[in-house]
Design a protein around this motif. Structure first.
Motif, short mmCIF file in Angstrom:
data_model
loop_
_atom_site.label_atom_id
_atom_site.label_comp_id
_atom_site.label_asym_id
_atom_site.label_seq_id
_atom_site.Cartn_x
_atom_site.Cartn_y
_atom_site.Cartn_z
N ILE A 188 0.84 -1.20 0.00
CA ILE A 188 0.00 0.00 0.00
C ILE A 188 0.88 1.25 0.00
N GLY A 189 1.93 1.23 0.81
CA GLY A 189 2.84 2.38 0.88
C GLY A 189 3.55 2.64 -0.44
N ALA A 190 3.95 1.58 -1.13
CA ALA A 190 4.60 1.75 -2.43
C ALA A 190 3.64 2.37 -3.44
N GLY A 191 2.40 1.91 -3.42
CA GLY A 191 1.40 2.50 -4.31
C GLY A 191 1.16 3.97 -3.98
N LEU A 192 1.09 4.29 -2.69
CA LEU A 192 0.92 5.69 -2.30
C LEU A 192 2.11 6.55 -2.73
N LEU A 193 3.32 6.00 -2.62
CA LEU A 193 4.50 6.76 -3.04
C LEU A 193 4.49 7.05 -4.54
N ILE A 194 4.08 6.07 -5.32
CA ILE A 194 4.01 6.30 -6.78
C ILE A 194 2.97 7.36 -7.09
N LEU A 200 4.10 7.21 6.13
CA LEU A 200 3.81 5.78 6.19
C LEU A 200 5.09 4.97 5.98
N GLN A 201 5.93 5.41 5.06
CA GLN A 201 7.19 4.70 4.82
C GLN A 201 8.13 4.80 6.02
N ILE A 202 8.15 5.94 6.67
CA ILE A 202 8.98 6.09 7.86
C ILE A 202 8.50 5.15 8.96
N VAL A 203 7.19 5.12 9.19
CA VAL A 203 6.62 4.21 10.20
C VAL A 203 6.91 2.76 9.82
N TRP A 234 9.87 -2.32 10.71
CA TRP A 234 10.83 -3.33 10.23
C TRP A 234 12.03 -3.40 11.16
N LEU A 235 12.49 -2.24 11.61
CA LEU A 235 13.64 -2.23 12.52
C LEU A 235 13.30 -2.81 13.89
N ALA A 236 12.16 -2.40 14.44
CA ALA A 236 11.82 -2.79 15.81
C ALA A 236 11.33 -4.23 15.90
N ALA A 237 10.36 -4.59 15.09
CA ALA A 237 9.71 -5.90 15.25
C ALA A 237 10.40 -7.01 14.48
N LEU A 238 10.85 -6.69 13.29
CA LEU A 238 11.35 -7.76 12.44
C LEU A 238 12.86 -7.75 12.26
N GLY A 239 13.53 -6.81 12.88
CA GLY A 239 14.99 -6.75 12.75
C GLY A 239 15.44 -6.51 11.33
N GLY A 240 14.87 -5.49 10.68
CA GLY A 240 15.15 -5.19 9.28
C GLY A 240 16.58 -4.85 8.97
N GLY A 241 17.32 -4.37 9.94
CA GLY A 241 18.74 -4.12 9.77
C GLY A 241 19.07 -2.97 8.85
N LEU A 242 20.14 -3.19 8.09
CA LEU A 242 20.72 -2.13 7.27
C LEU A 242 19.77 -1.63 6.18
N ILE A 243 18.99 -2.51 5.60
CA ILE A 243 18.07 -2.11 4.53
C ILE A 243 17.04 -1.12 5.06
N ALA A 244 16.47 -1.41 6.22
CA ALA A 244 15.47 -0.50 6.80
C ALA A 244 16.10 0.83 7.17
N ILE A 245 17.34 0.80 7.66
CA ILE A 245 18.02 2.06 8.00
C ILE A 245 18.26 2.89 6.74
N LEU A 246 18.68 2.24 5.67
CA LEU A 246 18.91 2.96 4.41
C LEU A 246 17.59 3.46 3.81
N LEU A 247 16.53 2.67 3.94
CA LEU A 247 15.25 3.05 3.35
C LEU A 247 14.55 4.17 4.12
N ILE A 248 14.91 4.39 5.37
CA ILE A 248 14.26 5.45 6.13
C ILE A 248 14.78 6.83 5.74
N VAL A 249 15.94 6.88 5.10
CA VAL A 249 16.55 8.16 4.74
C VAL A 249 15.80 8.85 3.60
N MET A 250 15.41 8.08 2.57
CA MET A 250 14.77 8.69 1.40
C MET A 250 13.44 9.37 1.71
N PRO A 251 12.53 8.75 2.49
CA PRO A 251 11.29 9.48 2.78
C PRO A 251 11.51 10.71 3.65
#
Length: 177
Positions: A101-107, A128-131, A136-153
């Protein structure tokens, strides 16, 4: 009696050409027209498109993994010596669906941002992407990808909230900010 070319008849004096009246007023300054799209608005839209693409790739990958785990586990909580937390798996499914849903909203927000009619849509999509990245970081341990993805929004959000971006959007609505 005709006069030779270039001579005036006697008694007629050259009074000059008839008057044209006063000069017309100058046109008003053109300030209420559309403002050119600032580079920050274009950059925010491009970042939204890139974020949406990366989110779609990660979400599709996560959906494949979650689907495989769900079908492998079935009713039991472990399979082949691997213990799976069904609650965490359910959170993963929810986060993946929210990611789609977030990807669709971003487009959609990126397209509307380029046209100058995004309004609060980019703020909602980036928020929504920041949340999503925080989850991903808190619950699922998204790691480096989630940290990198939080910068763009965060960057696109800061670009859309500048004065130039707001003036561009207001000029597209026919208002002057």
């Amino acid at each position: 009696m005709s006069q030779p070319y270039g001579q005036q008849p006697p008694g007629e004096y050259n009074q000059g050409q008839p008057g044209y009246g006063a000069m017309p007023p100058a046109p008003p300054e053109y300030t209420a027209g559309p403002v050119g799209r600032p580079g920050g608005v274009t950059a925010a839209a491009v970042l939204a498109f890139v974020q949406a693409g990366i989110t779609l790739i990660c979400t599709i990958f996560a959906l494949i993994i979650f689907g495989a785990l769900s079908s492998a586990v079935g009713e039991s909580e472990s399979k082949y010596g691997i213990t799976i937390d069904k609650g965490l798996l359910a959170v993963g499914w929810i986060v993946a669906i929210v990611g789609l849903i977030g990807a669709g909203l971003l487009i959609w927000a990126g397209i509307r941002t380029l046209s100058g009619t995004a309004g609060q849509l980019m703020v909602i999509a980036a928020g929504l992407q920041i949340v999503l990245c925080i989850v991903w970081l808190a619950a699922l341990g998204g790691g480096l990808i989630a940290i990198l993805l939080i910068v763009m929004p965060i960057i696109s959000l800061s670009l859309v909230l500048t004065g130039a971006a707001k003036q561009y959007e207001a000029s597209k609505r026919g208002q002057l900010a």
